[in-house]
Design an enzyme around this catalytic site. Structure first.
Site, mmCIF file in Angstrom:
data_model
loop_
_atom_site.group_PDB
_atom_site.id
_atom_site.type_symbol
_atom_site.label_atom_id
_atom_site.label_comp_id
_atom_site.label_asym_id
_atom_site.label_seq_id
_atom_site.Cartn_x
_atom_site.Cartn_y
_atom_site.Cartn_z
ATOM 1 N N GLU A 1 44.559 44.101 31.412
ATOM 2 C CA GLU A 1 44.475 42.674 31.697
ATOM 3 C C GLU A 1 43.158 42.363 32.416
ATOM 4 O OE1 GLU A 1 47.439 39.397 33.794
ATOM 5 O OE2 GLU A 1 47.424 41.449 34.554
ATOM 6 N N LYS B 1 49.783 34.846 27.591
ATOM 7 C CA LYS B 1 50.807 35.294 28.532
ATOM 8 C C LYS B 1 51.832 34.198 28.810
ATOM 9 C CE LYS B 1 51.041 37.440 33.160
ATOM 10 N NZ LYS B 1 50.217 37.777 34.340
ATOM 11 N N CYS C 1 51.291 42.158 31.533
ATOM 12 C CA CYS C 1 51.599 42.370 32.950
ATOM 13 C C CYS C 1 52.958 41.826 33.398
ATOM 14 C CB CYS C 1 50.463 41.811 33.804
ATOM 15 S SG CYS C 1 50.412 42.503 35.491
#
Length: 265
Positions: A40, A110, A151
């Protein structure tokens, strides 16, 4: 299918961060990997005031990794970057996947944003500057269905179940900048759980070490098989590790222990 996870310590010097990423990709290609995964915010992890201007999915960031993929004949998952968002105050946290021909084949924004307050430890509100994505994404990488996440998504098992069941994924990818405080106790446990419950390989590339301002990432990039066994793990340093994924093992495990087929909810 040989896969590489690249572990880096991105900071506020974007040019240097990209040079390190390119070196990792070259090492992955030299090791015979078909796919290399970066963490990331691979290009910048530093103070917001000096962050690079957000870009579109065909900007300089994309061009850099498309060129690397083409020159190295490698599938490249370019971690994530700050994509231009829906308004002037927010970006998207976006992953791009490039084919060995340099073509952009998948884009994932995301979905779950890291809004956390742990007294005396962590105070971070990602939603103040990042807009959430809406769509789950499964990419076709070297002929293998591959579910994308970033993440904090790791804490939401319903996302991965959708990738595995509706998306027919065999690999789940997790680029991350997981914080040290939570990573010590949760990173490996959650990665192994996602592998076991979805009977998929999990490929997780992480940031490691100190980053400005006052942030430390856990590292421990790893590759986990669908039984939950860690088959490769990076040491606590910048570097790259590989593992050979046996896709037939996915089918064998799903046949012998058909938990996905036995679902009732």
């Amino acid at each position: 299918m040989r896969v590489a996870v690249c572990q880096v310590n991105s900071r506020e010097n974007r040019a240097q961060n990209l040079a390190v990423a390119r070196d990792m990709l070259e090492r992955a290609a030299a090791a015979g990997a078909e796919l290399a995964v970066l963490p990331e915010y691979v290009d910048y992890l530093g103070p917001g005031a000096s962050a690079p201007k957000p870009e579109s999915v065909d900007g300089e960031f994309a061009d850099f990794f498309a060129t690397a993929a083409r020159e190295l004949s490698l599938w490249v998952h370019a971690g994530s970057f700050h994509e231009s968002g829906p308004d002037e105050h927010r970006t998207y946290n976006t992953s791009l996947v490039f084919s060995p021909q340099g073509d952009l084949t998948a884009t994932y924004r995301k979905i779950h944003l890291y809004d956390v307050e742990i007294a005396g430890r962590v105070s971070y509100q990602e939603s103040r500057s990042v807009a959430p994505g809406d769509d789950t994404v499964v990419a076709e990488i070297a002929g293998v269905r591959t579910g994308l996440s970033i993440c904090y998504d790791l804490r939401f098992p319903e996302l991965y179940r959708r990738l595995a069941v509706q998306g027919d994924a065999r690999i789940l990818v997790v680029p991350a900048a997981f914080m040290l405080h939570t990573g010590r106790d949760h990173w490996e446990v959650l990665l192994r759980a996602r592998a076991i419950e979805n009977q998929c390989y999990v490929v997780a590339a992480a940031q490691i070490g100190d980053h400005e301002p006052g942030r430390t990432c856990f590292g421990r990039s790893m590759i986990i098989d669908p039984w939950g066994t860690v088959v490769a793990q990076a040491p606590d340093a910048v570097g790259m590790v590989t593992a050979d994924l046996d896709l037939a093992r996915v089918e064998l495990i799903r046949t012998e222990l058909p938990s996905l087929a036995n679902r009732r909810l």
